[in-house]
Design a protein around this motif. Structure first.
Motif, short mmCIF file in Angstrom:
data_model
loop_
_atom_site.label_atom_id
_atom_site.label_comp_id
_atom_site.label_asym_id
_atom_site.label_seq_id
_atom_site.Cartn_x
_atom_site.Cartn_y
_atom_site.Cartn_z
N ALA A 179 7.89 -5.00 -2.12
CA ALA A 179 7.80 -6.40 -1.67
C ALA A 179 8.21 -6.53 -0.20
O ALA A 179 7.60 -7.31 0.55
CB ALA A 179 8.65 -7.29 -2.56
N LEU A 180 9.22 -5.77 0.22
CA LEU A 180 9.61 -5.79 1.64
C LEU A 180 8.50 -5.22 2.52
O LEU A 180 8.19 -5.77 3.58
CB LEU A 180 10.89 -4.99 1.85
N LEU A 181 7.89 -4.13 2.06
CA LEU A 181 6.76 -3.56 2.80
C LEU A 181 5.61 -4.56 2.88
O LEU A 181 4.95 -4.69 3.91
CB LEU A 181 6.30 -2.26 2.14
N MET A 182 5.38 -5.27 1.77
CA MET A 182 4.32 -6.27 1.73
C MET A 182 4.59 -7.40 2.71
O MET A 182 3.69 -7.85 3.42
CB MET A 182 4.19 -6.84 0.31
N ALA A 183 5.83 -7.85 2.77
CA ALA A 183 6.18 -8.93 3.69
C ALA A 183 5.92 -8.51 5.14
O ALA A 183 5.41 -9.31 5.94
CB ALA A 183 7.63 -9.34 3.50
N ALA A 193 -6.05 -9.81 -0.09
CA ALA A 193 -6.42 -8.45 -0.47
C ALA A 193 -5.28 -7.44 -0.33
O ALA A 193 -5.42 -6.29 -0.76
CB ALA A 193 -7.62 -7.98 0.37
N LEU A 194 -4.17 -7.85 0.25
CA LEU A 194 -3.07 -6.92 0.48
C LEU A 194 -2.43 -6.45 -0.81
O LEU A 194 -2.23 -7.22 -1.74
CB LEU A 194 -1.98 -7.56 1.35
N LYS A 195 -2.11 -5.18 -0.85
CA LYS A 195 -1.31 -4.58 -1.92
C LYS A 195 -0.43 -3.53 -1.25
O LYS A 195 -0.82 -2.92 -0.27
CB LYS A 195 -2.19 -3.92 -2.98
N GLU A 196 0.75 -3.35 -1.80
CA GLU A 196 1.66 -2.35 -1.26
C GLU A 196 2.33 -1.64 -2.42
O GLU A 196 2.68 -2.25 -3.41
CB GLU A 196 2.71 -3.03 -0.37
N SER A 197 2.49 -0.32 -2.30
CA SER A 197 3.07 0.49 -3.37
C SER A 197 4.33 1.20 -2.89
O SER A 197 4.50 1.46 -1.71
CB SER A 197 2.07 1.53 -3.87
N ALA A 198 5.18 1.53 -3.86
CA ALA A 198 6.37 2.35 -3.60
C ALA A 198 6.51 3.31 -4.78
O ALA A 198 6.30 2.91 -5.93
CB ALA A 198 7.61 1.47 -3.46
N VAL A 257 7.81 7.18 -11.06
CA VAL A 257 7.46 5.77 -11.17
C VAL A 257 6.81 5.30 -9.88
O VAL A 257 7.30 5.60 -8.79
CB VAL A 257 8.73 4.91 -11.44
N THR A 258 5.71 4.56 -10.01
CA THR A 258 5.06 3.93 -8.87
C THR A 258 4.80 2.48 -9.22
O THR A 258 4.28 2.18 -10.30
CB THR A 258 3.72 4.62 -8.52
N VAL A 259 5.20 1.58 -8.31
CA VAL A 259 4.92 0.16 -8.50
C VAL A 259 4.00 -0.30 -7.38
O VAL A 259 4.05 0.22 -6.26
CB VAL A 259 6.20 -0.70 -8.52
N THR A 260 3.17 -1.27 -7.69
CA THR A 260 2.30 -1.89 -6.69
C THR A 260 2.49 -3.39 -6.80
O THR A 260 2.50 -3.94 -7.90
CB THR A 260 0.83 -1.52 -6.93
N VAL A 261 2.69 -4.02 -5.63
CA VAL A 261 2.85 -5.47 -5.60
C VAL A 261 1.68 -6.10 -4.87
O VAL A 261 1.04 -5.47 -4.03
CB VAL A 261 4.18 -5.89 -4.94
N GLY A 262 1.43 -7.34 -5.21
CA GLY A 262 0.38 -8.11 -4.57
C GLY A 262 0.90 -8.89 -3.38
O GLY A 262 2.05 -8.73 -2.96
#
Length: 144
Positions: free
Chosen positions: A84-88, A32-37, A44-49
């Motif tokens: 992706a770093l925040l997600m990790a 369920a994790l998602k992280e945005s920058a 621009v806003t990206v969200t990673v799974g």
């Protein structure tokens, strides 16, 4: 089977069920994790799974007027890496409670948990020939 053995088996099975249940909870949290920058200018806003894959991209209409295509592309790449770093980190926080105390969750997620420093060192690539500053006409006139 004696009563002592039966109690031991029941205790082992109960421990297994608890571990399996805890693993299921961790798996669902990770999935369920998602992280945005978001860029500093907010364009621009990206969200990673959970695997760091890009799953959402929001570009404000004015970004197309303010940024050249290569700048927009670079912004997307940089923000995706940041997210992706925040997600990790978040995934490591979710995993940490179920890992043995001496296990580094970040190294485990990177796939480097059991590698030594020597094994982790990468070879520095030699100078590679690039063609980025050549036109197609110049490339055809190269010495053979």
């Amino acid at each position: 089977m004696g009563a002592d053995h039966r109690a031991q088996v029941e205790e082992l099975l109960a421990g297994y069920r608890r571990s399996r249940e805890q693993l299921g909870v961790v798996h669902r949290k990770l999935a369920a994790l998602k992280e945005s920058a978001t860029s500093e200018d907010g364009l621009v806003t990206v969200t990673v799974g959970p695997q760091g894959q890009l799953c959402e991209l929001v570009i404000v209409d004015s970004a197309y007027r303010k940024l050249r295509p290569h700048e927009l592309a670079q912004t997307i790449v940089e923000l995706t890496e940041k997210a992706a770093l925040l997600m990790a980190r978040r995934a490591g926080e979710v995993l940490a409670p179920v890992l043995p105390p001496d296990t580094d969750p970040d190294a485990l997620l990177r796939g480097t948990a059991d590698l030594t420093q020597t094994e982790l060192k990468t070879e520095q690539p030699g100078a590679e020939e690039t063609f980025e500053n050549l036109t197609w006409m110049q490339a055809g006139r190269r010495k053979r």
